[in-house]
Design a protein around this motif. Structure first.
Motif, PDB file in Angstrom:
ATOM      1  N   TYR A   1      22.929   5.019 -81.215  1.00  0.00           N
ATOM      2  CA  TYR A   1      24.086   4.271 -81.697  1.00  0.00           C
ATOM      3  C   TYR A   1      25.405   4.980 -81.415  1.00  0.00           C
ATOM      4  N   TYR A   2      25.395   5.900 -80.484  1.00  0.00           N
ATOM      5  CA  TYR A   2      26.587   6.672 -80.154  1.00  0.00           C
ATOM      6  C   TYR A   2      27.019   6.432 -78.722  1.00  0.00           C
ATOM      7  N   ALA A   3      28.300   6.166 -78.550  1.00  0.00           N
ATOM      8  CA  ALA A   3      28.886   6.297 -77.229  1.00  0.00           C
ATOM      9  C   ALA A   3      28.995   7.782 -76.895  1.00  0.00           C
ATOM     10  N   ILE A   4      28.812   8.115 -75.623  1.00  0.00           N
ATOM     11  CA  ILE A   4      28.841   9.504 -75.188  1.00  0.00           C
ATOM     12  C   ILE A   4      29.891   9.670 -74.098  1.00  0.00           C
ATOM     13  N   GLY A   5      30.704  10.682 -74.243  1.00  0.00           N
ATOM     14  CA  GLY A   5      31.698  11.000 -73.235  1.00  0.00           C
ATOM     15  C   GLY A   5      31.461  12.370 -72.639  1.00  0.00           C
ATOM     16  N   TRP A   6      31.818  12.507 -71.376  1.00  0.00           N
ATOM     17  CA  TRP A   6      31.870  13.802 -70.711  1.00  0.00           C
ATOM     18  C   TRP A   6      33.332  14.166 -70.493  1.00  0.00           C
ATOM     19  N   PHE A   7      33.672  15.391 -70.836  1.00  0.00           N
ATOM     20  CA  PHE A   7      35.015  15.907 -70.699  1.00  0.00           C
ATOM     21  C   PHE A   7      34.949  17.246 -69.986  1.00  0.00           C
ATOM     22  N   ARG A   8      36.063  17.677 -69.461  1.00  0.00           N
ATOM     23  CA  ARG A   8      36.101  18.982 -68.824  1.00  0.00           C
ATOM     24  C   ARG A   8      37.435  19.657 -69.100  1.00  0.00           C
TER      25      ARG A   8
ATOM     26  N   ARG B   1      41.688  19.420 -72.264  1.00  0.00           N
ATOM     27  CA  ARG B   1      40.487  18.665 -71.959  1.00  0.00           C
ATOM     28  C   ARG B   1      40.822  17.331 -71.300  1.00  0.00           C
ATOM     29  N   GLU B   2      40.071  17.025 -70.263  1.00  0.00           N
ATOM     30  CA  GLU B   2      40.252  15.812 -69.482  1.00  0.00           C
ATOM     31  C   GLU B   2      39.023  14.935 -69.620  1.00  0.00           C
ATOM     32  N   GLY B   3      39.227  13.672 -69.895  1.00  0.00           N
ATOM     33  CA  GLY B   3      38.122  12.743 -69.933  1.00  0.00           C
ATOM     34  C   GLY B   3      37.582  12.493 -68.539  1.00  0.00           C
ATOM     35  N   VAL B   4      36.282  12.611 -68.373  1.00  0.00           N
ATOM     36  CA  VAL B   4      35.628  12.438 -67.082  1.00  0.00           C
ATOM     37  C   VAL B   4      34.902  11.106 -67.010  1.00  0.00           C
ATOM     38  N   SER B   5      34.098  10.829 -68.021  1.00  0.00           N
ATOM     39  CA  SER B   5      33.304   9.610 -68.022  1.00  0.00           C
ATOM     40  C   SER B   5      32.871   9.287 -69.437  1.00  0.00           C
ATOM     41  N   CYS B   6      32.467   8.049 -69.639  1.00  0.00           N
ATOM     42  CA  CYS B   6      32.025   7.607 -70.954  1.00  0.00           C
ATOM     43  C   CYS B   6      30.998   6.499 -70.775  1.00  0.00           C
ATOM     44  N   ILE B   7      30.052   6.440 -71.685  1.00  0.00           N
ATOM     45  CA  ILE B   7      29.010   5.425 -71.630  1.00  0.00           C
ATOM     46  C   ILE B   7      28.788   4.863 -73.024  1.00  0.00           C
ATOM     47  N   SER B   8      28.599   3.560 -73.093  1.00  0.00           N
ATOM     48  CA  SER B   8      28.396   2.910 -74.373  1.00  0.00           C
ATOM     49  C   SER B   8      27.025   3.245 -74.938  1.00  0.00           C
TER      50      SER B   8
ATOM     51  N   GLY C   1      30.335   3.936 -83.035  1.00  0.00           N
ATOM     52  CA  GLY C   1      31.330   2.891 -83.121  1.00  0.00           C
ATOM     53  C   GLY C   1      30.940   1.703 -82.281  1.00  0.00           C
ATOM     54  N   SER C   2      31.539   0.569 -82.583  1.00  0.00           N
ATOM     55  CA  SER C   2      31.219  -0.656 -81.880  1.00  0.00           C
ATOM     56  C   SER C   2      32.362  -1.187 -81.024  1.00  0.00           C
ATOM     57  N   SER C   3      33.501  -0.510 -81.036  1.00  0.00           N
ATOM     58  CA  SER C   3      34.677  -0.976 -80.311  1.00  0.00           C
ATOM     59  C   SER C   3      34.770  -0.268 -78.959  1.00  0.00           C
ATOM     60  N   TRP C   4      34.518  -0.987 -77.907  1.00  0.00           N
ATOM     61  CA  TRP C   4      34.616  -0.490 -76.547  1.00  0.00           C
ATOM     62  C   TRP C   4      35.881  -1.034 -75.906  1.00  0.00           C
ATOM     63  N   PRO C   5      36.639  -0.228 -75.127  1.00  0.00           N
ATOM     64  CA  PRO C   5      36.377   1.168 -74.790  1.00  0.00           C
ATOM     65  C   PRO C   5      37.068   2.164 -75.712  1.00  0.00           C
ATOM     66  N   TRP C   6      37.651   1.668 -76.822  1.00  0.00           N
ATOM     67  CA  TRP C   6      38.421   2.549 -77.687  1.00  0.00           C
ATOM     68  C   TRP C   6      37.585   3.689 -78.246  1.00  0.00           C
TER      69      TRP C   6
END
Length: 124
Positions: free
Chosen positions: A31-38, A45-52, A101-106
């Motif tokens: 139930y978690y969105a996951i983000g990769w940052f670097r 920190r820079e956002g790289v990618s995110c998945i619902s 959370g349920s609000s994509w992409p926020w």
């Protein structure tokens, strides 16, 4: 206890590939969105990618689009970042983060749970 552990970093030549893993323990990532940052030296920190949470929606930074692919295997409680055609400017510590959370992409913009990071170094 929410814990994320990154692995798969290392030293690679420009043009090479690495696959990073983000493994969850103590809780389910279903139930978690996951983000990769670097974070590179001297930079934030820079956002790289995110998945619902379901895996059916993804987003990528322009700098990595076409080279990186985010995916998840909820059965293994793990999220991956496949990095191809690596460039020296990709050198950074890579972190994964989780947010329910349920609000994509926020949901991708505010992550509360972070791993400790894994170093990726790309040589020229």
């Amino acid at each position: 206890q929410l814990q994320l552990v990154e692995s798969g970093g290392g030293l690679v030549q420009a043009g090479g590939s690495l696959r990073l893993s983000c493994a969850a323990s103590g809780f389910s990532l279903n139930y978690y969105a996951i983000g990769w940052f670097r974070q590179a030296p001297g930079k934030g920190r820079e956002g790289v990618s995110c998945i619902s949470s379901s895996g059916n929606r993804t987003q990528y930074a322009d700098s990595v689009k076409g080279r990186f692919t985010i995916s998840r295997d909820n059965a293994k409680n793990t999220v991956y970042l496949q990095m191809n055609n690596l460039k020296p400017e990709d050198t950074a510590v890579y972190y994964c983060a989780a947010q329910a959370g349920s609000s994509w992409p926020w949901v991708c913009l505010g992550m509360d749970n972070w791993g400790k990071g894994t170093q990726v170094t790309v040589s020229s």
